[in-house]
Design a protein around this motif. Structure first.
Motif, PDB file in Angstrom:
ATOM      1  N   ILE A  78       0.962  -1.315  -0.071  1.00 56.92           N
ATOM      2  CA  ILE A  78       0.049   0.139   0.045  1.00 56.92           C
ATOM      3  C   ILE A  78       0.891   1.334  -0.028  1.00 56.92           C
ATOM      4  O   ILE A  78       0.591   2.344  -0.513  1.00 56.92           O
ATOM      5  CB  ILE A  78      -1.033  -0.049   1.457  1.00 56.92           C
ATOM      6  CG1 ILE A  78      -1.967  -0.899   0.866  1.00 56.92           C
ATOM      7  CG2 ILE A  78      -1.626   1.381   1.372  1.00 56.92           C
ATOM      8  CD1 ILE A  78      -3.031  -1.354   1.941  1.00 56.92           C
ATOM      9  N   LEU A  79       2.095   1.173   0.617  1.00 53.88           N
ATOM     10  CA  LEU A  79       2.817   2.413   0.821  1.00 53.88           C
ATOM     11  C   LEU A  79       3.413   2.685  -0.765  1.00 53.88           C
ATOM     12  O   LEU A  79       3.497   3.700  -1.196  1.00 53.88           O
ATOM     13  CB  LEU A  79       4.129   2.223   1.455  1.00 53.88           C
ATOM     14  CG  LEU A  79       3.495   2.249   3.265  1.00 53.88           C
ATOM     15  CD1 LEU A  79       4.908   2.032   4.084  1.00 53.88           C
ATOM     16  CD2 LEU A  79       2.978   3.402   3.475  1.00 53.88           C
ATOM     17  N   ASP A  80       3.762   1.468  -1.329  1.00 49.22           N
ATOM     18  CA  ASP A  80       4.285   1.570  -2.758  1.00 49.22           C
ATOM     19  C   ASP A  80       3.199   2.050  -3.658  1.00 49.22           C
ATOM     20  O   ASP A  80       3.567   3.132  -4.635  1.00 49.22           O
ATOM     21  CB  ASP A  80       4.759   0.322  -3.272  1.00 49.22           C
ATOM     22  CG  ASP A  80       6.154  -0.169  -2.942  1.00 49.22           C
ATOM     23  OD1 ASP A  80       6.723   0.792  -2.112  1.00 49.22           O
ATOM     24  OD2 ASP A  80       6.173  -1.376  -2.881  1.00 49.22           O
ATOM     25  N   VAL A  81       1.920   1.827  -3.449  1.00 47.15           N
ATOM     26  CA  VAL A  81       0.751   2.387  -4.486  1.00 47.15           C
ATOM     27  C   VAL A  81       0.456   3.750  -3.810  1.00 47.15           C
ATOM     28  O   VAL A  81       0.395   4.504  -4.870  1.00 47.15           O
ATOM     29  CB  VAL A  81      -0.681   1.393  -4.000  1.00 47.15           C
ATOM     30  CG1 VAL A  81      -1.745   2.313  -4.633  1.00 47.15           C
ATOM     31  CG2 VAL A  81      -0.265   0.059  -4.700  1.00 47.15           C
ATOM     32  N   ALA A  82       0.657   4.264  -2.709  1.00 44.12           N
ATOM     33  CA  ALA A  82       0.524   5.655  -2.283  1.00 44.12           C
ATOM     34  C   ALA A  82       1.449   6.412  -2.895  1.00 44.12           C
ATOM     35  O   ALA A  82       1.022   7.614  -3.671  1.00 44.12           O
ATOM     36  CB  ALA A  82       0.263   5.522  -0.916  1.00 44.12           C
TER      37      ALA A  82
END
Length: 147
Positions: A78-82
């Motif tokens: 999710i951090l990468d997507v964000a």
């Protein structure tokens, strides 16, 4: 498993601390949700040592540690997507077209929906992740029992 989890958690906490103030995250408006994820990751770190001592005796503890490992991978994803979606919203990002930026500056409703959708998508994912972590901790009743 504890050593692997500790390493994952340390890496995840560090990444969270660095990303919360990243401009690509600030534009998404999800700093508070990410701060909550960080708070929960820190809580997990506190529980790992005790859980590892008990995992060989109790199957439930071993299962719980596996759930924590999985959720840490989810946090990282999710951090990468964000970061990716937030970067695309920044005006100086090479992948964002100049016409899209100009249209949003002129408040073209149709061209700004994609920006709202990106922000909403990331926020929903982070809230879901926080709920998942909360549910994992609700299932840790074995910590309240005597060893």
């Amino acid at each position: 498993m504890a050593a692997i989890l500790e390493s994952l958690l340390g890496s995840c906490a560090s990444k969270l601390q660095n990303i919360i103030t990243d401009e690509a995250i600030l534009i998404l408006g999800v700093e508070e949700e990410l701060r909550e994820v960080l708070r929960r990751v820190e809580l997990i770190k506190c529980c790992i040592y005790d859980a590892e001592k008990r995992r060989t005796k109790e199957l439930a503890v071993n299962n719980w540690l596996g759930q924590l490992r999985d959720v840490i991978y989810d946090v990282d994803e999710i951090l990468d997507v964000a970061r990716c979606k937030g970067s695309k919203l920044l005006p100086d990002d090479p992948s964002s077209s100049s016409s899209k930026s100009a249209a949003c500056a002129g408040f073209s409703v149709s061209s700004c929906f994609c920006n709202i959708w990106s922000r909403h998508d990331v926020a929903v994912r982070i809230r879901g992740l926080n709920k998942k972590i909360e549910n994992i901790f609700k299932g840790q009743d074995f910590f309240n029992t005597q060893q």
